[in-house]
Design a protein around this motif. Structure first.
Motif, PDB file in Angstrom:
ATOM      1  N   THR A  97      65.244  20.217  -2.312  1.00 28.45           N
ATOM      2  CA  THR A  97      64.611  19.205  -3.161  1.00 28.45           C
ATOM      3  C   THR A  97      63.319  18.771  -2.495  1.00 28.45           C
ATOM      4  O   THR A  97      63.264  18.583  -1.285  1.00 28.45           O
ATOM      5  N   THR A  98      62.274  18.634  -3.298  1.00 30.24           N
ATOM      6  CA  THR A  98      60.973  18.266  -2.762  1.00 30.24           C
ATOM      7  C   THR A  98      60.104  17.687  -3.869  1.00 30.24           C
ATOM      8  O   THR A  98      60.329  17.951  -5.052  1.00 30.24           O
ATOM      9  N   HIS A  99      59.139  16.908  -3.491  1.00 21.96           N
ATOM     10  CA  HIS A  99      58.127  16.431  -4.428  1.00 21.96           C
ATOM     11  C   HIS A  99      56.865  17.273  -4.317  1.00 21.96           C
ATOM     12  O   HIS A  99      55.936  17.099  -5.081  1.00 21.96           O
ATOM     13  N   ALA A 112      57.462  23.999  -2.998  1.00 20.50           N
ATOM     14  CA  ALA A 112      58.449  24.630  -3.883  1.00 20.50           C
ATOM     15  C   ALA A 112      58.025  26.050  -4.237  1.00 20.50           C
ATOM     16  O   ALA A 112      58.838  26.976  -4.243  1.00 20.50           O
ATOM     17  N   GLU A 113      56.742  26.229  -4.512  1.00 20.88           N
ATOM     18  CA  GLU A 113      56.248  27.551  -4.901  1.00 20.88           C
ATOM     19  C   GLU A 113      56.358  28.562  -3.762  1.00 20.88           C
ATOM     20  O   GLU A 113      56.727  29.708  -3.974  1.00 20.88           O
ATOM     21  N   VAL A 114      56.051  28.129  -2.555  1.00 20.10           N
ATOM     22  CA  VAL A 114      56.062  29.037  -1.405  1.00 20.10           C
ATOM     23  C   VAL A 114      57.487  29.386  -0.973  1.00 20.10           C
ATOM     24  O   VAL A 114      57.777  30.531  -0.644  1.00 20.10           O
ATOM     25  N   GLY A 146      63.259  24.562 -10.342  1.00 12.29           N
ATOM     26  CA  GLY A 146      63.763  23.715 -11.417  1.00 12.29           C
ATOM     27  C   GLY A 146      63.015  22.393 -11.392  1.00 12.29           C
ATOM     28  O   GLY A 146      62.736  21.857 -10.325  1.00 12.29           O
ATOM     29  N   VAL A 147      62.669  21.892 -12.553  1.00 13.49           N
ATOM     30  CA  VAL A 147      61.991  20.596 -12.650  1.00 13.49           C
ATOM     31  C   VAL A 147      62.928  19.644 -13.370  1.00 13.49           C
ATOM     32  O   VAL A 147      63.412  19.949 -14.467  1.00 13.49           O
ATOM     33  N   LEU A 172      51.356  24.762 -10.146  1.00 12.37           N
ATOM     34  CA  LEU A 172      52.729  24.341 -10.407  1.00 12.37           C
ATOM     35  C   LEU A 172      52.793  22.822 -10.552  1.00 12.37           C
ATOM     36  O   LEU A 172      53.606  22.300 -11.322  1.00 12.37           O
ATOM     37  N   GLU A 173      51.919  22.119  -9.858  1.00 15.84           N
ATOM     38  CA  GLU A 173      51.845  20.663  -9.997  1.00 15.84           C
ATOM     39  C   GLU A 173      51.452  20.291 -11.440  1.00 15.84           C
ATOM     40  O   GLU A 173      52.008  19.373 -12.031  1.00 15.84           O
TER      41      GLU A 173
END
Length: 132
Positions: free
Chosen positions: A7-9, A14-16, A22-23, A119-120
């Motif tokens: 889990t991350t903001h 997340a992409e790397v 999942g969003v 992705l952001e």
């Protein structure tokens, strides 16, 4: 196989680190897939950035308007022209690439890039669509 849940903001993180992203919004999963699929499906299009000498900015701006009438100028300042080419635009990337390379040959100090939405950007679009 093995799975790991991270889990991350940070969408860059997340992409790397992830093969699938999942969003979630308000506890609900609103998007799931690999980064390329999410960008293609939920992204806002492409970003065109041109770095050039200030004296040719107007000429290049008019060129972009001719090539991509639906391009939205996000930033035009101090030798930087930045546009969003909206998803669903009729713009064909091939002619944009060709024309930018022709211009680059004739304008010293010019550089340009075209990138897919981040992705952001996808995250913000999904959360907005979900009503947050």
């Amino acid at each position: 196989g093995r799975s790991m849940l991270l889990t991350t903001h940070s969408m860059d993180e997340a992409e790397v680190l992830s093969s699938r992203v999942g969003v979630m919004s308000k506890g609900r999963l609103v998007g799931l897939g690999n980064a390329a699929r999410l960008k293609s499906r939920f992204g806002s299009g492409y970003n065109l950035t041109i770095h050039c000498p200030p004296e040719v900015m107007e000429r290049l701006h008019l060129l972009v308007q001719r090539l991509v009438p639906e391009a939205v100028a996000e930033e035009i300042v101090a030798g930087v022209l930045q546009y969003t080419i909206p998803k669903g635009s009729r713009a064909v990337l091939g002619p944009i690439f060709s024309e930018m390379e022709v211009q680059k040959e004739h304008i010293a100090g010019m550089d340009w890039s075209i990138t897919q939405a981040s992705l952001e950007n996808v995250f913000f679009n999904l959360v907005e669509e979900a009503g947050d």
